[in-house]
Design a protein around this motif. Structure first.
Motif, PDB file in Angstrom:
ATOM      1  N   LYS A 115      32.418  21.507  -1.178  1.00  0.00           N
ATOM      2  CA  LYS A 115      32.275  20.830   0.117  1.00  0.00           C
ATOM      3  C   LYS A 115      33.295  21.377   1.115  1.00  0.00           C
ATOM      4  O   LYS A 115      34.340  21.886   0.712  1.00  0.00           O
ATOM      5  CB  LYS A 115      32.456  19.322  -0.085  1.00  0.00           C
ATOM      6  N   GLY A 169      37.251  14.174  -7.775  1.00  0.00           N
ATOM      7  CA  GLY A 169      36.426  13.084  -8.294  1.00  0.00           C
ATOM      8  C   GLY A 169      36.011  13.276  -9.741  1.00  0.00           C
ATOM      9  O   GLY A 169      36.275  12.417 -10.588  1.00  0.00           O
ATOM     10  N   ASN A 187      28.785  11.415  -4.963  1.00  0.00           N
ATOM     11  CA  ASN A 187      28.399  12.820  -5.139  1.00  0.00           C
ATOM     12  C   ASN A 187      26.888  12.972  -5.032  1.00  0.00           C
ATOM     13  O   ASN A 187      26.396  13.904  -4.403  1.00  0.00           O
ATOM     14  CB  ASN A 187      28.841  13.338  -6.508  1.00  0.00           C
TER      15      ASN A 187
HETATM   16 MG   LIG Z   1      33.209  13.788  -5.366  1.00  0.00          MG
END
Ligand SMILES: [Mg+2]
Ligand SMILES: Nc1ncnc2c1ncn2[C@@H]1O[C@H](COP(=O)(O)OP(=O)(O)O)[C@@H](O)[C@H]1O
Length: 479
Positions: free
Chosen positions: A430, A439, A380
């Motif tokens: 994203k 995540g 990230n």
């Molecule tokens: Mg991520």
């Protein structure tokens, strides 16, 4: 003196007879208030005889307990207006007759008369001499008890009715209020229902999210297993390639030594045909260059094999065989290093990694899962660095009975309105295909399982720091 006698009129006995025969109770007095007539009907209703009454002034006696004027007395006295107020009140309905001039009427209740008392209606009229002078008065009585009680009944009924109406109105108001209250309660219950429903929907949503997460972590776990399997498979051949390579280096070294010895020998022998042929081959294969290049190639290959070995080792470390979720005492720095190696490709072109490792003890944890978390944070961080090279700093230290890992980047930062959502499953900024938005939510779950925490601090345009904390010892073993 007889006030009724005059010429051409009825004689006294005749009038007395007529008086007695009259069915209406009546009596008459003279100007001295002495009773002159007391008829049969009067005797009957009042229970006193004419013999007892006529010639006396006891006309009050059958009615009252004390001596007082009756209506006829008032007429004879001729001072009606002055005394009427003393003896007759509103209730007695004292009034002047509308039919006979000078006559008056009143009504009163006499509790001692009859069975339960009587209501008597009096009407008294003056008796006048031809000259117009009042010479006496006549008073008639009428028993209006039945009428009066009917009237009372009516009034009582009326009052009852009014009471009923008031009562009913109250009841109605109460019922109305109750209905309104019921309505309020119903509305509240309805609102509560809607709220519960929303809660349920939320719980349901969370449940399916959790299910997603579970599936995702299962997937990650199997990817981990796969990686471990592959690493194990590669580890063997790499092992023997590595050890063979060392031997090979020694062999080549020996061969080069022999070659050098041969060269020396040939020079000493002079220029034979054989020597010339050999020299031609030497030139052809550029033996001098080969002798220089072989060690370089060998060292490069050694480095390559060493790196492959490292990657395989990292893969093994990363996917530790704790997929069965066994709590282990692990060296976190080792785990972070392995993870950095694996994601090196993602970061090496964007950021420099700075490690500020403190002095950490081994930590009781699920190492592969902690690696997962660190990997998420580092990837990230790399994603957040755009336009120019940035830095990712990893700082570790012990804080009380916890260890703390900070992953800090010099990336774009997180918009304040997104801060509360980044741990939500599927929240991503994203483009489709690049971010799953899982995540951080997985990381959050993993940190919770470790009874630790994950926190974020971000300044737009400056960077973001994620801070992990986890207890050194895992207190409540979980299945
Ligand atoms: Mg991520
Ligand atoms: N270091 C960071 N800097 C800026 N934004 C971040 C950082 N880490 C996470 N985010 C934001 O949180 C979102 C969710 O992250 P994550 O759960 O890992 O999902 P994904 O990376 O698939 O989008 C990202 O899309 C990004 O907007």
């Amino acid at each position: 003196m007889s006030f009724l006698s005059s010429q051409n009129q009825l004689s006294e006995p005749q009038i007395s007879e007529f008086f007695d025969g009259c069915p209406v109770p009546a009596f008459a007095i003279d100007s001295n208030h002495l009773i002159t007539h007391w008829n049969k009907a009067c005797e009957h209703i009042l229970g006193v005889s004419a013999a007892q009454m006529v010639g006396t002034k006891n006309q009050w006696k059958p009615f009252y307990l004390y001596e007082r004027p009756v209506l006829a007395d008032l007429i004879v006295a001729g001072s009606l207006e002055n005394v009427v107020g003393t003896y007759y009140h509103d209730d007695d309905k004292f009034r002047s007759s509308v039919v006979i001039p000078g006559a008056v009427e009143a009504e009163k209740f006499f509790p001692h008369l009859g069975h339960d008392g009587r209501w008597l209606y009096f009407s008294a009229a003056p008796l006048r001499a031809p000259s117009g002078e009042i010479v006496g008065a006549i008073e008639v009585l009428q028993d209006v008890t039945a009428q009066k009680s009917a009237e009372l009944d009516l009034r009582r009924m009326h009052q009852d009715l009014e009471l009923q109406v008031v009562k009913r109105t109250h009841e109605l108001a109460a019922a109305n209020e109750k209905m309104e209250e019921d309505l309020r309660r119903l509305t509240a219950a309805e609102a509560e229902l809607v709220r519960r429903n929303a809660e349920l929907t939320e719980v349901n949503r969370k449940l399916s999210m959790t299910q997603e997460q579970l599936m995702q972590s299962e997937k990650l776990a199997s990817i981990g297993q796969l990686a471990a399997g592959v690493a194990h498979e590669i580890n063997n051949p790499i092992g023997y390639i590595f050890s063979n390579f060392s031997t090979l280096e020694i062999y080549i070294d020996s061969l080069l030594k022999i070659l050098t010895a041969y060269e020396k020998l040939d020079k000493d022998r002079g220029s034979t045909v054989l020597y010339q042929e050999l020299n031609a081959v030497r030139k052809d294969v550029e033996i001098d260059y080969l002798k220089e290049d072989i060690p370089a190639l060998m060292s490069e290959s050694r480095e390559g094999i060493t790196r492959v070995r490292k990657i395989v080792q990292d893969l093994k470390d990363f996917s530790r065989t704790d997929t069965a979720l066994e709590w282990q005492w692990a060296n976190l720095h080792q785990g972070i290093d392995s993870t950095l190696n694996i994601v090196n490709n993602e970061i090496k072109y964007k950021a420099d990694v700075i490690k500020n490792y403190g002095n950490l003890p081994d930590v009781e944890c699920l190492p592969s899962q902690i690696n997962q978390v660190v990997m998420n944070l580092v990837v990230n961080a790399a994603h957040a660095i755009n336009g120019g090279r940035g830095t990712i700093s990893i700082t570790t230290k012990v804080v009380d009975a916890d260890v703390q890992i900070e992953v800090e980047d010099t990336g774009a930062g997180i918009a304040p309105e997104n801060l509360s959502r980044i741990f939500d499953p599927f929240f991503t900024t994203k483009p489709v295909g690049q971010g799953t938005g899982l995540g951080l939510s997985l990381s959050y779950g993993i940190m919770q399982k470790h009874q630790g925490s994950i926190q974020v601090n971000s300044i737009m345009g400056q960077g973001t720091t994620f801070t992990l904390r986890l207890p050194i010892r895992h207190d409540a073993p979980q299945s």
